[in-house]
Design an enzyme around this catalytic site. Structure first.
Site, PDB file in Angstrom:
ATOM      1  N   GLU A 112       9.647  -4.992   0.837  1.00  0.00           N
ATOM      2  CA  GLU A 112      10.388  -5.428  -0.364  1.00  0.00           C
ATOM      3  C   GLU A 112      11.836  -5.855  -0.094  1.00  0.00           C
ATOM      4  O   GLU A 112      12.751  -5.441  -0.795  1.00  0.00           O
ATOM      5  CB  GLU A 112      10.356  -4.310  -1.424  1.00  0.00           C
ATOM      6  CG  GLU A 112       8.949  -3.920  -1.828  1.00  0.00           C
ATOM      7  CD  GLU A 112       8.901  -2.709  -2.771  1.00  0.00           C
ATOM      8  OE1 GLU A 112       9.952  -2.236  -3.186  1.00  0.00           O
ATOM      9  OE2 GLU A 112       7.787  -2.261  -3.088  1.00  0.00           O
ATOM     10  N   ASN A 161       5.706  -6.377   4.027  1.00  0.00           N
ATOM     11  CA  ASN A 161       4.978  -6.004   2.803  1.00  0.00           C
ATOM     12  C   ASN A 161       5.861  -6.237   1.579  1.00  0.00           C
ATOM     13  O   ASN A 161       7.050  -5.925   1.592  1.00  0.00           O
ATOM     14  CB  ASN A 161       4.620  -4.513   2.915  1.00  0.00           C
ATOM     15  CG  ASN A 161       3.654  -4.027   1.853  1.00  0.00           C
ATOM     16  OD1 ASN A 161       2.598  -4.635   1.637  1.00  0.00           O
ATOM     17  ND2 ASN A 161       3.990  -2.941   1.170  1.00  0.00           N
ATOM     18  N   HIS A 199      -0.092  -4.442  -7.290  1.00  0.00           N
ATOM     19  CA  HIS A 199      -0.153  -3.486  -8.402  1.00  0.00           C
ATOM     20  C   HIS A 199      -0.381  -4.345  -9.649  1.00  0.00           C
ATOM     21  O   HIS A 199       0.562  -4.878 -10.223  1.00  0.00           O
ATOM     22  CB  HIS A 199       1.147  -2.689  -8.499  1.00  0.00           C
ATOM     23  CG  HIS A 199       1.383  -1.837  -7.286  1.00  0.00           C
ATOM     24  ND1 HIS A 199       0.614  -0.722  -7.023  1.00  0.00           N
ATOM     25  CD2 HIS A 199       2.266  -1.950  -6.270  1.00  0.00           C
ATOM     26  CE1 HIS A 199       1.030  -0.173  -5.886  1.00  0.00           C
ATOM     27  NE2 HIS A 199       2.023  -0.890  -5.407  1.00  0.00           N
ATOM     28  N   GLU A 229      -1.739  -2.414  -1.595  1.00  0.00           N
ATOM     29  CA  GLU A 229      -1.532  -1.268  -2.505  1.00  0.00           C
ATOM     30  C   GLU A 229      -2.278  -1.490  -3.815  1.00  0.00           C
ATOM     31  O   GLU A 229      -1.769  -1.225  -4.909  1.00  0.00           O
ATOM     32  CB  GLU A 229      -0.028  -1.074  -2.776  1.00  0.00           C
ATOM     33  CG  GLU A 229       0.796  -0.891  -1.515  1.00  0.00           C
ATOM     34  CD  GLU A 229       2.289  -0.716  -1.747  1.00  0.00           C
ATOM     35  OE1 GLU A 229       2.707  -0.428  -2.896  1.00  0.00           O
ATOM     36  OE2 GLU A 229       3.048  -0.874  -0.787  1.00  0.00           O
ATOM     37  N   ASP A 231      -4.047  -1.582  -7.167  1.00  0.00           N
ATOM     38  CA  ASP A 231      -4.473  -0.807  -8.333  1.00  0.00           C
ATOM     39  C   ASP A 231      -4.412  -1.745  -9.535  1.00  0.00           C
ATOM     40  O   ASP A 231      -3.732  -2.768  -9.491  1.00  0.00           O
ATOM     41  CB  ASP A 231      -3.683   0.498  -8.546  1.00  0.00           C
ATOM     42  CG  ASP A 231      -2.176   0.373  -8.510  1.00  0.00           C
ATOM     43  OD1 ASP A 231      -1.650  -0.712  -8.833  1.00  0.00           O
ATOM     44  OD2 ASP A 231      -1.493   1.367  -8.174  1.00  0.00           O
TER      45      ASP A 231
HETATM   46  O1  G3I Z   1       8.136  15.254  -3.436  1.00  0.00           O
HETATM   47  C1  G3I Z   1       9.348  15.214  -4.192  1.00  0.00           C
HETATM   48  C2  G3I Z   1       9.741  16.567  -4.670  1.00  0.00           C
HETATM   49  O2  G3I Z   1      10.039  17.368  -3.548  1.00  0.00           O
HETATM   50  C3  G3I Z   1      10.949  16.426  -5.578  1.00  0.00           C
HETATM   51  O3  G3I Z   1      11.339  17.650  -6.053  1.00  0.00           O
HETATM   52  C4  G3I Z   1      10.635  15.498  -6.752  1.00  0.00           C
HETATM   53  C5  G3I Z   1      11.812  15.308  -7.688  1.00  0.00           C
HETATM   54  O4  G3I Z   1      12.132  13.968  -7.875  1.00  0.00           O
HETATM   55  O5  G3I Z   1      10.264  14.253  -6.238  1.00  0.00           O
HETATM   56  C6  G3I Z   1       9.149  14.267  -5.354  1.00  0.00           C
HETATM   57  O6  G3I Z   1       9.134  13.009  -4.792  1.00  0.00           O
HETATM   58  C7  G3I Z   1       8.613  11.950  -5.568  1.00  0.00           C
HETATM   59  C8  G3I Z   1       7.566  11.264  -4.699  1.00  0.00           C
HETATM   60  O7  G3I Z   1       7.104  10.103  -5.328  1.00  0.00           O
HETATM   61  C9  G3I Z   1       6.372  12.176  -4.397  1.00  0.00           C
HETATM   62  O8  G3I Z   1       5.677  12.472  -5.571  1.00  0.00           O
HETATM   63  C10 G3I Z   1       9.727  10.979  -5.889  1.00  0.00           C
HETATM   64  O9  G3I Z   1      10.642  11.560  -6.807  1.00  0.00           O
HETATM   65  C11 G3I Z   1       9.163   9.707  -6.467  1.00  0.00           C
HETATM   66  O10 G3I Z   1      10.216   8.769  -6.600  1.00  0.00           O
HETATM   67  C12 G3I Z   1       8.114   9.157  -5.544  1.00  0.00           C
HETATM   68  O11 G3I Z   1       7.558   7.977  -6.103  1.00  0.00           O
HETATM   69  C13 G3I Z   1       6.935   7.110  -5.175  1.00  0.00           C
HETATM   70  C14 G3I Z   1       7.564   5.733  -5.274  1.00  0.00           C
HETATM   71  O12 G3I Z   1       6.922   4.861  -4.357  1.00  0.00           O
HETATM   72  C15 G3I Z   1       9.034   5.761  -4.936  1.00  0.00           C
HETATM   73  O13 G3I Z   1       9.542   4.528  -5.177  1.00  0.00           O
HETATM   74  C16 G3I Z   1       5.462   7.014  -5.502  1.00  0.00           C
HETATM   75  O14 G3I Z   1       4.840   8.280  -5.298  1.00  0.00           O
HETATM   76  C17 G3I Z   1       4.805   5.959  -4.609  1.00  0.00           C
HETATM   77  O15 G3I Z   1       3.502   5.726  -5.035  1.00  0.00           O
HETATM   78  C18 G3I Z   1       5.584   4.655  -4.713  1.00  0.00           C
HETATM   79  O16 G3I Z   1       4.992   3.745  -3.797  1.00  0.00           O
HETATM   80  C19 G3I Z   1       5.535   2.419  -3.788  1.00  0.00           C
HETATM   81  C20 G3I Z   1       5.367   1.878  -2.393  1.00  0.00           C
HETATM   82  O17 G3I Z   1       5.957   2.754  -1.465  1.00  0.00           O
HETATM   83  C21 G3I Z   1       5.945   0.477  -2.254  1.00  0.00           C
HETATM   84  N1  G3I Z   1       5.360  -0.402  -3.229  1.00  0.00           N
HETATM   85  C22 G3I Z   1       5.456   0.057  -4.609  1.00  0.00           C
HETATM   86  C23 G3I Z   1       4.818   1.442  -4.731  1.00  0.00           C
HETATM   87  C24 G3I Z   1       4.802   1.886  -6.177  1.00  0.00           C
HETATM   88  O18 G3I Z   1       6.087   2.040  -6.670  1.00  0.00           O
END
Ligand code: G3I
Length: 311
Positions: A112, A161, A199, A229, A231
């Site tokens: 990105e 990507n 997505h 990715e 969905d």
């Molecule tokens: O694991 C931590 C936890 O320890 C913490 O206390 C909590 C509080 O914020 O956050 C938890 O982490 C979260 C993590 O997901 C795991 O669940 C993050 O806040 C959250 O921001 C994170 O979101 C991820 C997101 O990327 C971040 O931008 C999503 O799971 C993940 O699916 C998403 O994936 C992205 C790809 O990498 C790139 N393309 C887009 C895609 C969807 O946004």
């Protein structure tokens, strides 16, 4: 696939290992989670994923070395000088790729980096996102990190990507330009593939014919492509739930078919596989975007994907 409702972990593991052959960690390989401070590495979760893949004969795609999100939650990177920052980036790439050399076969090296009408128009005609890598390393940071990645693991497949780059339009034009630029350097950059996140929203998504045309022009530049990715959100559709699920099945079939029919398309990976665990619910509101439902039972979408692969 069993029709018994089950939510235990062994069902999850069983489906993951029998229905899929290519695994990518959703968060575990991102800079913040895996490398939260200069000398702190948290390899445990990623080790588990790579071990699981090996035990089940699956390949692994690392996601993602250089991304503006999910960076360390402290400001250790911000506080580095430009020179120190470059060293830190190099070290991050070498340590992470080095550890999994031969075990992680492909990497999303940069994720990105392009924004249509972004903050910075590079000399090479690509509109870049304003992020810490651009600020500290300048507009050639992308070229630089691919060179390091290739040195770190010369056999790894190196991917760029992005999202919204699957059809024909300004975003995919920009990605095309970036790849053309990297390929035309005096000393060509090792970049092998473009990932299209997809997505998607079942109520409006890129025309499959445009996706195919885009895949072909990238292939002409000498790179392959993947759907990275996938969905498909359905909440914006009208009709009954059964009608929505049927439409979602059609979208999955049409999209996966583009990859199945294009020799340049090497893989389809999904952003999760059961509606029980999807980033969509917390980021975009409750939805049912994946192939298996909350009870980990196959949805019509699953058969849409299966039919596409069996063509
Ligand atoms: O694991 C931590 C936890 O320890 C913490 O206390 C909590 C509080 O914020 O956050 C938890 O982490 C979260 C993590 O997901 C795991 O669940 C993050 O806040 C959250 O921001 C994170 O979101 C991820 C997101 O990327 C971040 O931008 C999503 O799971 C993940 O699916 C998403 O994936 C992205 C790809 O990498 C790139 N393309 C887009 C895609 C969807 O946004």
């Amino acid at each position: 696939i069993s029709n018994k409702i089950s939510d235990d972990f062994s069902t999850y593991e069983k489906l993951l290992s029998t229905q899929f052959s290519y695994l990518t960690p959703e968060n575990a390989a991102k800079w913040g989670p895996v490398h939260p401070h200069e000398d702190t590495w948290n390899f445990g979760p990623l080790d588990k994923i790579v071990d699981f893949a090996e035990q089940h004969g699956m390949e692994v795609k690392g996601h993602a070395l250089i991304w503006f999100m999910q960076l360390p939650q402290n400001d250790y990177l911000e506080n580095l000088s430009d020179q120190e920052f470059s060293e830190a980036v190099k070290n991050h790439i070498f340590t992470l790729m080095g550890r999994y050399k031969g075990r992680i076969q492909a990497w999303d090296v940069v994720n990105e980096a392009i924004v249509v009408n972004g903050a910075h128009e590079a000399d090479y005609g690509v509109s870049l996102r304003d992020n810490i890598f651009l600020q500290k390393m300048g507009e050639d940071y992308i070229e630089q990190v691919y060179r390091w990645a290739h040195q770190a693991d010369p056999k790894a497949k190196l991917i760029y990507n992005d999202f919204g780059n699957e059809g024909l339009g300004e975003k995919s034009d920009q990605v095309y330009k970036l790849i053309a630029h990297l390929k035309s350097r005096k000393q060509p950059v090792a970049i092998h593939e473009v990932g299209m996140q997809m997505h998607l929203d079942a109520s409006s998504y890129a025309n499959p014919a445009d996706i195919v045309a885009n895949m072909r022009r990238l292939e002409d530049l000498g790179v392959t492509v993947n759907i990275s990715e996938l969905d498909v959100q359905l909440k914006n559709l009208s009709g009954s739930q059964a009608q929505k699920l049927a439409k979602q099945k059609q979208v999955y079939f049409d999209i996966v078919s583009t990859c199945v029919h294009e020799p340049a398309c090497t893989a389809v990976t999904f952003w999760g596989f059961t509606d029980r665990h999807s980033w969509i619910d917390s980021w975009m509101g409750p939805d049912d975007p994946l192939l298996f439902d909350e009870d980990i039972l196959p949805k019509p979408a699953y058969y849409g994907v299966r039919n596409a692969f069996l063509q």
